[in-house]
Write a protein that holds these residues in place. Structure first.
Motif, PDB file in Angstrom:
ATOM      1  N   SER A 140       0.909  -1.331  -0.033  1.00 46.08           N
ATOM      2  CA  SER A 140       0.119   0.066   0.187  1.00 46.08           C
ATOM      3  C   SER A 140       0.861   1.337   0.069  1.00 46.08           C
ATOM      4  O   SER A 140       2.032   1.216   0.018  1.00 46.08           O
ATOM      5  CB  SER A 140      -0.895   0.024   1.300  1.00 46.08           C
ATOM      6  N   ILE A 196       0.555   3.640   1.953  1.00 48.79           N
ATOM      7  CA  ILE A 196       0.449   4.342   3.459  1.00 48.79           C
ATOM      8  C   ILE A 196       1.626   4.159   4.215  1.00 48.79           C
ATOM      9  O   ILE A 196       2.275   3.166   4.195  1.00 48.79           O
ATOM     10  CB  ILE A 196      -0.939   3.554   4.298  1.00 48.79           C
ATOM     11  N   VAL A 197       2.173   5.347   4.825  1.00 42.39           N
ATOM     12  CA  VAL A 197       3.245   5.365   5.820  1.00 42.39           C
ATOM     13  C   VAL A 197       2.813   5.605   7.050  1.00 42.39           C
ATOM     14  O   VAL A 197       2.001   6.409   7.479  1.00 42.39           O
ATOM     15  CB  VAL A 197       3.993   6.627   5.077  1.00 42.39           C
ATOM     16  N   THR A 198       3.451   4.780   8.003  1.00 36.78           N
ATOM     17  CA  THR A 198       3.403   4.987   9.296  1.00 36.78           C
ATOM     18  C   THR A 198       4.518   5.559  10.238  1.00 36.78           C
ATOM     19  O   THR A 198       5.716   5.246   9.874  1.00 36.78           O
ATOM     20  CB  THR A 198       3.238   3.409  10.013  1.00 36.78           C
ATOM     21  N   LYS A 244       1.855   5.800  16.886  1.00 34.12           N
ATOM     22  CA  LYS A 244       2.095   5.879  15.513  1.00 34.12           C
ATOM     23  C   LYS A 244       0.917   6.665  14.665  1.00 34.12           C
ATOM     24  O   LYS A 244      -0.398   6.782  15.260  1.00 34.12           O
ATOM     25  CB  LYS A 244       1.982   4.496  14.901  1.00 34.12           C
ATOM     26  N   TYR A 245       1.154   7.021  13.413  1.00 32.77           N
ATOM     27  CA  TYR A 245       0.206   8.001  12.713  1.00 32.77           C
ATOM     28  C   TYR A 245       0.629   7.483  11.361  1.00 32.77           C
ATOM     29  O   TYR A 245       1.463   7.284  10.765  1.00 32.77           O
ATOM     30  CB  TYR A 245       0.364   9.391  13.158  1.00 32.77           C
ATOM     31  N   ASP A 246      -0.551   6.861  10.728  1.00 28.49           N
ATOM     32  CA  ASP A 246      -0.659   6.643   9.258  1.00 28.49           C
ATOM     33  C   ASP A 246      -0.924   7.777   8.311  1.00 28.49           C
ATOM     34  O   ASP A 246      -1.844   8.652   8.673  1.00 28.49           O
ATOM     35  CB  ASP A 246      -1.586   5.497   9.076  1.00 28.49           C
ATOM     36  N   HIS A 301      -1.285   8.593   3.972  1.00 34.26           N
ATOM     37  CA  HIS A 301      -1.474   8.028   2.633  1.00 34.26           C
ATOM     38  C   HIS A 301      -0.635   8.936   1.827  1.00 34.26           C
ATOM     39  O   HIS A 301      -0.515  10.347   2.035  1.00 34.26           O
ATOM     40  CB  HIS A 301      -2.978   7.946   2.075  1.00 34.26           C
TER      41      HIS A 301
END
Length: 160
Positions: free
Chosen positions: A106, A108-110, A148-150, A152
């Protein structure tokens, strides 16, 4: 007439074959553009790393573990940063570089919000082995210092 050696792969006049076998080769390859400019050398390294990653993938179907290095070099070149980013002794940059490799499922970056950074740079290496980056200030992220923060890829501001 002279006998052509068995290892000769070029058929031409005997003169050409003798010249080809006896000629001195240049000390530097003709395609290499030696440069003392560190940024030019870094650009060449970046391109060769992308080409190597692509060639290895096309040959084996597997990915080389060099995408983080490619991302750091790309961020350095694209955003005119020092080439040593994310190192322990370099706190002046205060930059966090995150990589989205082509084999990631995906976009999406964490992000670990407990890490100290002033700017977030996300470098995406596409399926066609090109690199692009986006940058975001730490102040644009939630004002938390833990967890943590996701994010996109499409939600990151474009750089240009």
């Amino acid at each position: 007439m002279n006998k052509i050696p068995s290892d000769a792969i070029h058929w031409d006049s005997g003169d050409w074959i003798d010249w080809h076998r006896n000629a001195l080769h240049p000390t530097t390859p003709p395609c290499a553009a030696p440069s003392e400019d560190p940024r030019a050398r870094l650009h060449t390294l970046h391109m060769r790393m992308l080409q190597s990653a692509r060639a290895y993938f096309e040959l084996t179907g597997e990915h080389l573990p060099i995408y983080e290095g490619i991302a750091k070099i790309h961020a350095s070149l694209e955003l005119d940063l020092p080439s040593k980013i994310n190192s322990e002794d370099d706190t002046a940059n205060n930059v966090l570089v995150v990589t989205l490799p082509p084999n990631r499922p995906s976009d999406i970056v964490t992000i670990d919000l407990s890490e100290p950074f002033g700017s977030l740079i996300v470098v995406r290496i596409t399926q066609s082995f090109t690199a692009e980056c986006r940058i975001m200030a730490r102040t644009a992220l939630p004002d938390r210092r833990d967890g943590k923060y996701d994010i996109h890829w499409r939600d990151l501001p474009s750089y240009n």
